[in-house]
Write an enzyme that holds these catalytic residues in place. Structure first.
Site, PDB file in Angstrom:
ATOM      1  CE  LYS A   1      48.960  -1.028  -3.356  1.00 63.30           C
ATOM      2  NZ  LYS A   1      48.546  -1.113  -1.937  1.00 63.30           N
ATOM      3  CG  HIS A   2      49.726   3.339  -6.463  1.00 58.70           C
ATOM      4  ND1 HIS A   2      48.471   2.791  -6.543  1.00 58.70           N
ATOM      5  CD2 HIS A   2      50.057   3.317  -5.144  1.00 58.70           C
ATOM      6  CE1 HIS A   2      48.044   2.452  -5.319  1.00 58.70           C
ATOM      7  NE2 HIS A   2      48.999   2.772  -4.459  1.00 58.70           N
TER       8      HIS A   2
ATOM      9  CD  GLN B   1      50.213  10.952   4.399  1.00 56.75           C
ATOM     10  OE1 GLN B   1      49.696   9.892   4.690  1.00 56.75           O
ATOM     11  NE2 GLN B   1      51.529  11.132   4.443  1.00 56.75           N
TER      12      GLN B   1
ATOM     13  CD  GLU C   1      52.139   5.512  -2.453  1.00 55.50           C
ATOM     14  OE1 GLU C   1      51.264   5.680  -3.309  1.00 55.50           O
ATOM     15  OE2 GLU C   1      51.954   4.819  -1.427  1.00 55.50           O
TER      16      GLU C   1
ATOM     17  CG  HIS D   1      48.955   8.055   0.528  1.00 53.58           C
ATOM     18  ND1 HIS D   1      48.082   7.421   1.363  1.00 53.58           N
ATOM     19  CD2 HIS D   1      49.765   7.066   0.081  1.00 53.58           C
ATOM     20  CE1 HIS D   1      48.362   6.113   1.435  1.00 53.58           C
ATOM     21  NE2 HIS D   1      49.365   5.884   0.664  1.00 53.58           N
TER      22      HIS D   1
HETATM   23  P1  5GP Z   1      43.326   1.130   2.472  1.00 52.17           P
HETATM   24  O1  5GP Z   1      42.911  -0.286   2.605  1.00 52.17           O
HETATM   25  O2  5GP Z   1      44.137   1.665   3.598  1.00 52.17           O
HETATM   26  O3  5GP Z   1      42.220   2.067   2.036  1.00 52.17           O
HETATM   27  O4  5GP Z   1      44.318   1.145   1.232  1.00 52.17           O
HETATM   28  C1  5GP Z   1      45.538   0.480   1.236  1.00 52.17           C
HETATM   29  C2  5GP Z   1      46.253   0.742  -0.046  1.00 52.17           C
HETATM   30  O5  5GP Z   1      45.546   0.170  -1.138  1.00 52.17           O
HETATM   31  C3  5GP Z   1      46.373   2.223  -0.427  1.00 52.17           C
HETATM   32  O6  5GP Z   1      47.430   2.845   0.202  1.00 52.17           O
HETATM   33  C4  5GP Z   1      46.563   2.126  -1.905  1.00 52.17           C
HETATM   34  O7  5GP Z   1      47.876   1.759  -2.231  1.00 52.17           O
HETATM   35  C5  5GP Z   1      45.619   1.014  -2.266  1.00 52.17           C
HETATM   36  N1  5GP Z   1      44.283   1.540  -2.578  1.00 52.17           N
HETATM   37  C6  5GP Z   1      43.204   1.597  -1.729  1.00 52.17           C
HETATM   38  N2  5GP Z   1      42.142   2.115  -2.370  1.00 52.17           N
HETATM   39  C7  5GP Z   1      42.540   2.387  -3.627  1.00 52.17           C
HETATM   40  C8  5GP Z   1      41.879   2.943  -4.760  1.00 52.17           C
HETATM   41  O8  5GP Z   1      40.696   3.272  -4.760  1.00 52.17           O
HETATM   42  N3  5GP Z   1      42.625   3.078  -5.879  1.00 52.17           N
HETATM   43  C9  5GP Z   1      43.928   2.704  -5.943  1.00 52.17           C
HETATM   44  N4  5GP Z   1      44.568   2.880  -7.100  1.00 52.17           N
HETATM   45  N5  5GP Z   1      44.572   2.182  -4.897  1.00 52.17           N
HETATM   46  C10 5GP Z   1      43.895   2.034  -3.757  1.00 52.17           C
HETATM   47  P1  5GP Z   2      49.698   2.194   0.373  1.00 55.47           P
HETATM   48  O1  5GP Z   2      48.804   2.354   1.525  1.00 55.47           O
HETATM   49  O2  5GP Z   2      49.932   3.358  -0.524  1.00 55.47           O
HETATM   50  O3  5GP Z   2      49.716   0.894  -0.298  1.00 55.47           O
HETATM   51  O4  5GP Z   2      51.018   2.037   1.205  1.00 55.47           O
HETATM   52  C1  5GP Z   2      51.574   2.997   1.980  1.00 55.47           C
HETATM   53  C2  5GP Z   2      52.898   2.378   2.408  1.00 55.47           C
HETATM   54  O5  5GP Z   2      53.829   3.414   2.525  1.00 55.47           O
HETATM   55  C3  5GP Z   2      52.810   1.659   3.719  1.00 55.47           C
HETATM   56  O6  5GP Z   2      53.667   0.550   3.679  1.00 55.47           O
HETATM   57  C4  5GP Z   2      53.332   2.683   4.693  1.00 55.47           C
HETATM   58  O7  5GP Z   2      54.005   2.104   5.778  1.00 55.47           O
HETATM   59  C5  5GP Z   2      54.304   3.456   3.844  1.00 55.47           C
HETATM   60  N1  5GP Z   2      54.355   4.863   4.223  1.00 55.47           N
HETATM   61  C6  5GP Z   2      55.484   5.528   4.486  1.00 55.47           C
HETATM   62  N2  5GP Z   2      55.211   6.795   4.825  1.00 55.47           N
HETATM   63  C7  5GP Z   2      53.871   6.933   4.774  1.00 55.47           C
HETATM   64  C8  5GP Z   2      53.001   8.022   5.022  1.00 55.47           C
HETATM   65  O8  5GP Z   2      53.386   9.138   5.378  1.00 55.47           O
HETATM   66  N3  5GP Z   2      51.680   7.791   4.834  1.00 55.47           N
HETATM   67  C9  5GP Z   2      51.195   6.573   4.441  1.00 55.47           C
HETATM   68  N4  5GP Z   2      49.876   6.451   4.274  1.00 55.47           N
HETATM   69  N5  5GP Z   2      51.997   5.528   4.201  1.00 55.47           N
HETATM   70  C10 5GP Z   2      53.326   5.705   4.376  1.00 55.47           C
END
Ligand code: 5GP
Ligand code: 5GP
Length: 228
Positions: free
Chosen positions: A120-121, A36, A117, A63
């Site tokens: 979830k992943h 990011q 992270e 990220h």
């Molecule tokens: P957003 O809706 O902001 O694109 O994604 C929200 C969260 O869903 C991401 O932070 C990530 O945890 C998960 N996510 C979104 N797109 C993908 C993807 O293509 N692959 C995976 N493994 N996770 C994703």
């Molecule tokens: P994802 O989008 O990977 O599912 O979730 C990201 C989560 O981590 C969100 O709950 C967000 O509030 C938290 N988070 C903490 N620090 C960061 C950051 O620097 N960048 C992003 N994208 N998410 C962060």
């Protein structure tokens, strides 16, 4: 049970362990290493908070390392029993603070982001790496992708100006060898800006590969590279 019975039981238990282990294959097809741009995370209506250690470097931060399927779908939260345990990564914390800084509010050290992270992943790639390896591999991969340098060497700088999406993509491709996915977000004035870069990694979590599928892209042909 006599000694013979115990012996047979032990053999059976040992086999059980062995079989269940050998059947543990990867249950995903590749990883996205998602980086990011802090300037874009901060330049939104939501805004951001610097971590307790201070303003992060003006560079791409991690990220996450996300297991994915070839069809674009992905597993998540695979093992509720495998909680994030900070005692397993004490040797990595200073690097994580530099390279995987959190920008979410309220200000914190970063453990919340890393825990999220991992749970979830990371828990979806436990067949190939444990928690320490998950964070260590992520850091090593990030060290090998000098995106900021690659972009600035191509004249693409975080100066709030607009740049061609294809020039950004080419500069990164020349650096890592493969076409990356590029994601945009919007600043408060609704300008599209460079937010995240997706790089594909093999199932061992150590080598960049050609992306089996790129994330759906919503960037226009010209996008802003926000100051940070
Ligand atoms: P957003 O809706 O902001 O694109 O994604 C929200 C969260 O869903 C991401 O932070 C990530 O945890 C998960 N996510 C979104 N797109 C993908 C993807 O293509 N692959 C995976 N493994 N996770 C994703
Ligand atoms: P994802 O989008 O990977 O599912 O979730 C990201 C989560 O981590 C969100 O709950 C967000 O509030 C938290 N988070 C903490 N620090 C960061 C950051 O620097 N960048 C992003 N994208 N998410 C962060």
């Amino acid at each position: 049970m006599g000694p013979k019975g115990w012996f047979i039981l032990k053999v059976l238990m040992f086999q059980g362990l062995f079989i269940s282990h050998s059947q543990e294959q990867e249950d995903f097809d590749f990883f996205y290493l998602v980086l990011q741009w802090p300037g874009a995370y901060c330049d939104t209506k939501r805004s951001c908070c610097y971590p307790t250690s201070g303003k992060p470097a003006a560079d791409f931060g991690i990220h996450g390392l996300w297991p994915n399927y070839k069809d674009g779908s992905y597993p998540s939260n695979c093992n509720p029993d495998s909680e994030f345990d900070k005692s397993q990564i004490t040797d990595l914390v200073s690097s994580l603070k530099k390279t995987w800084p959190t920008l979410a509010c309220p200000s914190n050290e970063g453990f919340k982001f890393w825990k999220h992270e991992w749970e979830k992943h990371g828990t979806c790639s436990e067949s190939v790496m444990d928690q320490h390896e998950y964070f260590e591999n992520s850091l090593k991969l990030r060290d090998r992708a000098n995106l900021f340098q690659a972009l600035t060497n191509s004249g693409i700088k975080p100066d709030d100006r607009f740049y061609d999406l294809e020039k950004i993509r080419k500069a990164i491709k020349d650096e890592i060898g493969f076409t990356p996915g590029i994601e945009c977000n919007k600043d408060p004035e609704r300008n599209d800006q460079l937010h995240q870069i997706y790089i594909c990694v093999d199932t061992s979590g150590t080598e960049f590969i050609k992306c089996p599928i790129l994330p759906r892209e919503r960037c226009p042909s010209r996008l802003q590279f926000a100051k940070f």
